[in-house]
Design a protein around this motif. Structure first.
Motif, mmCIF file in Angstrom:
data_model
loop_
_atom_site.group_PDB
_atom_site.id
_atom_site.type_symbol
_atom_site.label_atom_id
_atom_site.label_comp_id
_atom_site.label_asym_id
_atom_site.label_seq_id
_atom_site.Cartn_x
_atom_site.Cartn_y
_atom_site.Cartn_z
ATOM 1 N N GLY A 148 0.826 -1.205 0.000
ATOM 2 C CA GLY A 148 0.000 0.000 0.000
ATOM 3 C C GLY A 148 0.856 1.250 0.000
ATOM 4 O O GLY A 148 1.736 1.404 0.851
ATOM 5 N N GLY A 155 -0.259 4.535 0.217
ATOM 6 C CA GLY A 155 -0.920 5.745 0.706
ATOM 7 C C GLY A 155 0.075 6.495 1.581
ATOM 8 O O GLY A 155 1.267 6.139 1.632
ATOM 9 N N PRO A 156 -0.381 7.519 2.301
ATOM 10 C CA PRO A 156 0.539 8.276 3.163
ATOM 11 C C PRO A 156 1.291 7.382 4.148
ATOM 12 O O PRO A 156 2.494 7.574 4.364
ATOM 13 C CB PRO A 156 -0.383 9.231 3.920
ATOM 14 N N ALA A 157 0.602 6.374 4.721
ATOM 15 C CA ALA A 157 1.252 5.519 5.720
ATOM 16 C C ALA A 157 2.363 4.686 5.084
ATOM 17 O O ALA A 157 3.477 4.591 5.621
ATOM 18 C CB ALA A 157 0.218 4.611 6.388
ATOM 19 N N GLU A 182 1.974 -1.474 -4.657
ATOM 20 C CA GLU A 182 0.722 -0.698 -4.673
ATOM 21 C C GLU A 182 -0.172 -1.192 -5.810
ATOM 22 O O GLU A 182 0.271 -1.294 -6.947
ATOM 23 C CB GLU A 182 1.051 0.794 -4.845
ATOM 24 N N LYS A 183 -1.439 -1.448 -5.483
ATOM 25 C CA LYS A 183 -2.323 -2.000 -6.524
ATOM 26 C C LYS A 183 -2.746 -0.958 -7.561
ATOM 27 O O LYS A 183 -3.060 -1.294 -8.691
ATOM 28 C CB LYS A 183 -3.551 -2.663 -5.910
ATOM 29 N N GLY A 217 -3.044 6.833 -2.323
ATOM 30 C CA GLY A 217 -4.135 6.383 -1.459
ATOM 31 C C GLY A 217 -5.353 7.283 -1.539
ATOM 32 O O GLY A 217 -5.580 7.983 -2.532
ATOM 33 N N GLN A 218 -6.123 7.271 -0.477
ATOM 34 C CA GLN A 218 -7.405 7.993 -0.468
ATOM 35 C C GLN A 218 -7.252 9.503 -0.602
ATOM 36 O O GLN A 218 -8.168 10.188 -1.045
ATOM 37 C CB GLN A 218 -8.141 7.724 0.839
ATOM 38 N N VAL A 219 -6.101 10.013 -0.202
ATOM 39 C CA VAL A 219 -5.919 11.474 -0.255
ATOM 40 C C VAL A 219 -6.063 11.984 -1.687
ATOM 41 O O VAL A 219 -6.461 13.127 -1.917
ATOM 42 C CB VAL A 219 -4.543 11.871 0.330
ATOM 43 N N SER A 263 -9.259 13.696 -2.365
ATOM 44 C CA SER A 263 -9.646 14.870 -1.580
ATOM 45 C C SER A 263 -9.335 16.144 -2.367
ATOM 46 O O SER A 263 -8.185 16.378 -2.729
ATOM 47 C CB SER A 263 -8.891 14.872 -0.250
ATOM 48 N N ILE A 266 -6.790 19.702 0.930
ATOM 49 C CA ILE A 266 -6.373 19.325 2.283
ATOM 50 C C ILE A 266 -5.997 20.612 3.010
ATOM 51 O O ILE A 266 -5.217 21.415 2.493
ATOM 52 C CB ILE A 266 -5.147 18.380 2.235
ATOM 53 N N ASN A 274 -5.410 20.491 6.608
ATOM 54 C CA ASN A 274 -4.934 20.209 7.967
ATOM 55 C C ASN A 274 -3.575 19.527 7.979
ATOM 56 O O ASN A 274 -3.214 18.885 8.956
ATOM 57 C CB ASN A 274 -5.961 19.348 8.720
ATOM 58 N N ILE A 315 -1.557 -7.147 -4.147
ATOM 59 C CA ILE A 315 -1.147 -8.332 -3.393
ATOM 60 C C ILE A 315 -2.402 -9.132 -3.060
ATOM 61 O O ILE A 315 -3.359 -8.605 -2.487
ATOM 62 C CB ILE A 315 -0.390 -7.932 -2.105
ATOM 63 N N THR A 367 -0.077 -1.458 4.952
ATOM 64 C CA THR A 367 -0.623 -0.091 4.999
ATOM 65 C C THR A 367 -1.685 0.006 3.906
ATOM 66 O O THR A 367 -1.626 0.854 3.025
ATOM 67 C CB THR A 367 0.492 0.954 4.779
ATOM 68 N N THR A 368 -2.626 -0.922 3.997
ATOM 69 C CA THR A 368 -3.632 -1.059 2.936
ATOM 70 C C THR A 368 -4.846 -0.152 3.159
ATOM 71 O O THR A 368 -5.781 -0.173 2.356
ATOM 72 C CB THR A 368 -4.091 -2.529 2.827
ATOM 73 N N GLY A 369 -4.835 0.608 4.233
ATOM 74 C CA GLY A 369 -5.859 1.637 4.424
ATOM 75 C C GLY A 369 -7.263 1.089 4.562
ATOM 76 O O GLY A 369 -7.507 0.071 5.217
HETATM 77 C C1 LIG Z 1 -12.723 12.223 0.183
HETATM 78 C C2 LIG Z 1 -11.699 12.145 1.300
HETATM 79 C C3 LIG Z 1 -11.200 13.315 1.841
HETATM 80 C C4 LIG Z 1 -10.259 13.274 2.864
HETATM 81 N N1 LIG Z 1 -9.787 14.450 3.340
HETATM 82 C C5 LIG Z 1 -8.883 14.446 4.339
HETATM 83 C C6 LIG Z 1 -8.365 15.676 4.859
HETATM 84 O O1 LIG Z 1 -8.722 16.758 4.405
HETATM 85 N N2 LIG Z 1 -7.458 15.597 5.867
HETATM 86 C C7 LIG Z 1 -7.048 14.402 6.394
HETATM 87 O O2 LIG Z 1 -6.229 14.397 7.311
HETATM 88 N N3 LIG Z 1 -7.520 13.229 5.916
HETATM 89 C C8 LIG Z 1 -8.418 13.221 4.916
HETATM 90 N N4 LIG Z 1 -8.914 12.034 4.450
HETATM 91 C C9 LIG Z 1 -8.459 10.784 5.083
HETATM 92 C C10 LIG Z 1 -7.110 10.329 4.505
HETATM 93 O O3 LIG Z 1 -7.231 10.233 3.107
HETATM 94 C C11 LIG Z 1 -6.745 8.969 5.113
HETATM 95 O O4 LIG Z 1 -6.658 9.110 6.508
HETATM 96 C C12 LIG Z 1 -5.400 8.477 4.587
HETATM 97 O O5 LIG Z 1 -5.420 8.374 3.179
HETATM 98 C C13 LIG Z 1 -5.065 7.108 5.174
HETATM 99 O O6 LIG Z 1 -3.807 6.748 4.659
HETATM 100 P P1 LIG Z 1 -3.325 5.248 4.584
HETATM 101 O O7 LIG Z 1 -1.988 5.264 3.928
HETATM 102 O O8 LIG Z 1 -3.466 4.617 5.911
HETATM 103 O O9 LIG Z 1 -4.385 4.468 3.659
HETATM 104 P P2 LIG Z 1 -4.947 4.762 2.172
HETATM 105 O O10 LIG Z 1 -4.860 6.187 1.822
HETATM 106 O O11 LIG Z 1 -6.280 4.079 2.136
HETATM 107 O O12 LIG Z 1 -3.947 3.958 1.256
HETATM 108 C C14 LIG Z 1 -3.949 2.557 1.196
HETATM 109 C C15 LIG Z 1 -3.259 2.155 -0.091
HETATM 110 O O13 LIG Z 1 -3.124 0.737 -0.091
HETATM 111 C C16 LIG Z 1 -3.413 0.254 -1.392
HETATM 112 N N5 LIG Z 1 -3.828 -1.147 -1.271
HETATM 113 C C17 LIG Z 1 -4.909 -1.639 -0.600
HETATM 114 N N6 LIG Z 1 -4.961 -2.984 -0.703
HETATM 115 C C18 LIG Z 1 -3.885 -3.350 -1.453
HETATM 116 C C19 LIG Z 1 -3.389 -4.616 -1.916
HETATM 117 N N7 LIG Z 1 -4.008 -5.773 -1.622
HETATM 118 N N8 LIG Z 1 -2.264 -4.628 -2.673
HETATM 119 C C20 LIG Z 1 -1.620 -3.469 -2.979
HETATM 120 N N9 LIG Z 1 -2.052 -2.243 -2.573
HETATM 121 C C21 LIG Z 1 -3.162 -2.187 -1.819
HETATM 122 C C22 LIG Z 1 -4.533 1.176 -1.879
HETATM 123 O O14 LIG Z 1 -4.636 1.168 -3.299
HETATM 124 C C23 LIG Z 1 -4.064 2.521 -1.339
HETATM 125 O O15 LIG Z 1 -3.235 3.209 -2.253
HETATM 126 C C24 LIG Z 1 -9.824 12.026 3.399
HETATM 127 C C25 LIG Z 1 -10.326 10.838 2.850
HETATM 128 C C26 LIG Z 1 -11.247 10.883 1.810
HETATM 129 C C27 LIG Z 1 -11.772 9.580 1.222
#
Ligand SMILES: Cc1cc2nc3c(=O)[nH]c(=O)nc-3n(C[C@H](O)[C@H](O)[C@H](O)COP(=O)(O)OP(=O)(O)OC[C@H]3O[C@@H](n4cnc5c(N)ncnc54)[C@H](O)[C@@H]3O)c2cc1C
Length: 256
Positions: free
Chosen positions: A24, A26-28, A47-48, A53-55, A58, A61, A63, A95, A121-123
């Motif tokens: 994954g 994403g930010p994490a 990364e798939k 990721g979810q950001v 958005s 941002i 914050n 994966i 860090t699949t979120g």
């Molecule tokens: C519309 C929206 C607006 C937002 N606005 C804000 C904001 O203004 N401020 C803020 O602080 N937060 C905001 N957030 C929340 C923020 O986006 C999340 O907290 C953050 O993205 C979490 O990061 P992460 O890396 O944990 O997971 P994610 O961002 O979910 O990333 C997970 C990654 O793992 C990948 N993945 C998953 N499964 C697999 C697999 N099996 N194989 C390979 N890759 C995989 C996914 O494709 C993805 O890229 C917002 C979220 C959304 C949906």
């Protein structure tokens, strides 16, 4: 094989072995990759989709310290570029299986990798409403991403379902592009940050409190929703073209 000067070793059948694999980007995952490599560990991020990721979905941002206002896509471009200075990111590699043991075996459709440590860090992904008419209508009026699909609802009627930050951000975005949007929320008050609530009030975006979606109506595409008032029990049909669902997330923890 060498990535930026830190070696991974070839495992059996030529598969690659790393100290750390991260699933994954994403930010994490990106942050974990930077830290792992700076600690001198061999590491690969899988990364798939594309990094971000979810950001990525958005529109703005507000914050993230150091960036008072930054589009999600731009922020994640910076983060991915920063991470790539340290670590290789394999895009488009989902994966599908993880096996534990003395070392981890991680499989995608394209290959197999081994590692001593694994960071998931699949979120998370969007939660569905679970109402009649929702399944099968995705892309035909039901959406879980206002910034991705909002464009198609310019000048049309839509509802956003939910009362948290994502729901209000979605409603504000849809309003800003000319969509006639209302918010449908099951409780009697919103959960979103105060400044978002103020922005919604300033723009006079209607909020239907104590209301749930009972059914999404339409043949080829969404034409209406049936809304039930939780207090009175009365069900009304509201003509809409779009239903944007923002009722929370479910963790993507299937690999754990
Ligand atoms: C519309 C929206 C607006 C937002 N606005 C804000 C904001 O203004 N401020 C803020 O602080 N937060 C905001 N957030 C929340 C923020 O986006 C999340 O907290 C953050 O993205 C979490 O990061 P992460 O890396 O944990 O997971 P994610 O961002 O979910 O990333 C997970 C990654 O793992 C990948 N993945 C998953 N499964 C697999 C697999 N099996 N194989 C390979 N890759 C995989 C996914 O494709 C993805 O890229 C917002 C979220 C959304 C949906």
């Amino acid at each position: 094989m060498t990535i930026d000067g830190i070696s991974s070793t070839q495992g059996e059948d030529g598969v690659q072995e790393f100290d750390v694999l991260i699933i994954g980007a994403g930010p994490a995952g990106l942050a974990a990759g930077i830290y792992a490599r700076r600690a001198g560990l061999s590491c690969l991020i899988l990364e798939k989709g594309v990094p971000g990721g979810q950001v990525l979905t958005s529109p703005m941002i507000e914050n993230y310290p150091g960036f008072p206002e930054v589009p999600g896509m731009k922020l994640m471009d910076h983060m991915a570029e920063h991470a790539r200075r340290y670590v290789d990111i394999r895009e488009g590699e989902e994966i599908v299986r993880v096996k534990g043991g003395e070392r981890f075996e991680v499989s995608s459709g394209a290959g197999k990798y081994f590692s001593r440590a694994l960071i998931l860090t699949t979120g998370s992904t969007h939660r569905k409403l679970g109402v009649k008419g929702e399944d099968g209508m995705t892309g035909r009026g039901v959406s879980y991403c206002a910034t991705c699909d909002g464009f198609f609802y310019k000048t049309r009627e839509a509802i956003v379902v939910g009362g948290g930050n994502t729901a209000l951000t979605d409603a504000l975005y849809l309003h800003s592009i000319g969509c006639k949007v209302s918010i449908v929320h099951r409780r009697d008050s919103l959960r979103a940050d105060k400044h978002l609530q103020e922005s919604v009030a300033e723009r006079k975006i209607p909020v239907l409190f104590d209301t749930v979606v009972e059914e999404i109506v339409g043949a080829d595409e969404v034409t209406a929703v049936k809304l039930r008032n939780m207090k009175t029990g009365v069900v009304e049909t509201k003509p809409v073209n779009g239903v944007f669902v923002a009722v929370g997330e479910v963790p993507s923890n299937q690999l754990a």
